[in-house]
Design an enzyme around this catalytic site. Structure first.
Site, PDB file in Angstrom:
ATOM      1  N   GLY A  11       0.087  -7.772   5.886  1.00 51.34           N
ATOM      2  CA  GLY A  11       1.119  -7.569   4.866  1.00 51.34           C
ATOM      3  C   GLY A  11       0.965  -6.181   4.253  1.00 51.34           C
ATOM      4  CB  THR A 126      -5.175  -7.961   0.688  1.00 53.51           C
ATOM      5  OG1 THR A 126      -4.361  -9.058   0.266  1.00 53.51           O
ATOM      6  CG2 THR A 126      -6.588  -8.202   0.220  1.00 53.51           C
ATOM      7  CG  ASP A 128      -3.433 -12.042  -0.885  1.00 58.11           C
ATOM      8  OD1 ASP A 128      -2.412 -11.921  -1.584  1.00 58.11           O
ATOM      9  OD2 ASP A 128      -3.404 -12.355   0.322  1.00 58.11           O
ATOM     10  CG  MET A 170       3.019 -13.645  -2.908  1.00 60.77           C
ATOM     11  SD  MET A 170       3.325 -12.242  -1.810  1.00 60.77           S
ATOM     12  CE  MET A 170       4.757 -12.803  -0.932  1.00 60.77           C
ATOM     13  NE  ARG A 172      -2.128 -15.679   4.005  1.00 59.63           N
ATOM     14  CZ  ARG A 172      -2.165 -14.681   4.889  1.00 59.63           C
ATOM     15  NH1 ARG A 172      -3.223 -13.900   4.975  1.00 59.63           N
ATOM     16  NH2 ARG A 172      -1.152 -14.489   5.702  1.00 59.63           N
ATOM     17  CD  GLU A 223       1.131 -17.216  -1.656  1.00 64.62           C
ATOM     18  OE1 GLU A 223       2.350 -17.193  -1.436  1.00 64.62           O
ATOM     19  OE2 GLU A 223       0.322 -16.458  -1.070  1.00 64.62           O
ATOM     20  CD  GLN A 275       3.521 -11.774  -6.745  1.00 61.29           C
ATOM     21  OE1 GLN A 275       2.510 -12.202  -7.252  1.00 61.29           O
ATOM     22  NE2 GLN A 275       4.248 -12.488  -5.903  1.00 61.29           N
TER      23      GLN A 275
END
Ligand code: F6P
Length: 343
Positions: A11, A126, A128, A170, A172, A223, A275
């Site tokens: 991503g 990332t 994340d 978001m 993950r 999420e 985001q």
């Protein structure tokens, strides 16, 4: 002239272009030729490349996304593809490759280094922030700031309408974005994958808050958050080349339950790819730049099979294999601080 390749996989996120700029600039300063590999590992399979120089990086520092393009291509899905990557590495006459990516892209880099001793250096990317061995990956700070601003905006409409606003972030299977953005935005509850959701507890928090005269609430949910009973909400059918299901939708399930159980009108906002878009924050531009410079230094030192990382405020490196198959969970201390403000 020695040739360094650079690719961005997985991503996209804000900060990739500052990394590319830093790698090219540092490499050119030391008389390397830089080859941009397009669209992540797919570019290594298709030998889809672009020559990079000071002109190609001009003006990219503030731009979101990646000028090299990206993909979630996994060469380890087919044996012949792995061989193709190794063959193309030779054909392109690369003396080193900088792989910029998350767990999946860097996982491929780790395997290529281990299986074929390809001279690769990794850079962790990332939104994340779930990559092991590094305190922060670039992209995260920008995503947190975007989510925080959205939470600020949702506060005013929540208050006017006396509603519960559920905000899905978001992240993950880690709750970093939800925790940081929720803490910075003053969320009344933050639900993350690391702590299964007890819906009765969430509703009690909201009722308690309303009991002290507050007639609106902001609930941030990651999420990947899982209900106590073990349910994770996913989007049907879609599995990527690394076997990941697409997450998303927990906010809607949660909002329905909250409205049913508390009787308060509830709305949902799914922040989604917003985001990941737009210009990187100063923090991400600087972190990406530091990572890019260190990656080229590692190549100059012939130190391959490493991923650069941030520890405290120091840029260091860790063996690529150390991040394989790991997810870095949210720091418990920061979650405990956020919890102080729940309800
Ligand atoms: O890993 C970054 C991320 O944005 C996750 O937070 C999210 O689950 C996923 O990528 C979404 O992927 P895609 O862009 O393929 O929809």
């Amino acid at each position: 002239m020695a040739r360094i390749g650079i690719l961005t996989g997985g991503g996209d996120c804000p900060g990739l272009n500052p990394v590319i700029r830093a790698v090219v600039r540092k490499a050119v300063n030391h008389d390397y030729k830089v080859i941009g590999i397009k669209n992540g590992w797919r570019g290594m399979l298709e030998r889809d490349t672009i020559s990079m120089d000071l002109d190609t990086i001009s003006g990219i520092l503030p731009k979101g996304g990646t000028v090299l393009g990206t993909s979630r291509t996994n060469p380890y899905k087919k044996e012949e593809d792995v061989q193709k990557v190794v063959e193309n590495f030779k054909q392109l006459e690369l003396s080193a490759l900088v792989a910029v990516g998350g767990e999946d892209t860097l996982g491929v880099a780790a395997r290529l280094y281990k299986d074929f001793q390809l001279p690769i250096v990794g850079i962790p990317k990332t939104i994340d922030n779930d990559i092991a061995e590094t305190d922060f990956s670039f992209g995260f700070d920008t995503a947190v700031n975007i989510a925080m601003e959205c939470i600020d905006r949702l506060h005013t409409t929540a208050e006017s309408h006396h509603r519960i606003m559920v905000v899905e972030t978001m992240g993950r299977h880690a709750g970093w974005i939800a925790t940081y953005a929720g803490l910075a935005g003053g969320a009344d509850a933050i639900l993350i994958p690391e702590k299964p959701i007890d819906i009765e507890e969430v509703c009690d928090l909201i009722m308690k808050r309303h009991g002290r005269g507050k007639n609106f609430s902001i609930v941030v949910v990651a999420e990947g958050a899982e209900f106590k009973e073990g349910t994770i909400v996913t989007q049907e059918g879609d599995v990527d080349e690394f076997g990941h299901v697409r997450l998303g939708g927990v906010g809607h399930v949660l909002a329905r339950l909250i409205q049913e159980k508390t009787g308060y009108e509830t709305r949902v906002t799914v922040l989604g790819h917003i985001q990941r878009g737009g210009s990187p924050t100063a923090f991400d531009r600087i972190l990406g730049t530091r990572y890019g410079i260190r990656a080229v230094e590692l190549i100059m030192e012939k130190k391959f099979g490493y991923v650069v990382c941030l520890r405290g405020n120091k840029i260091e490196e860790a063996p690529l294999e150390k991040i394989l198959g790991k997810i870095k969970p949210v720091d418990e201390e920061i979650y405990r601080i956020a919890e102080t403000f729940f309800g």
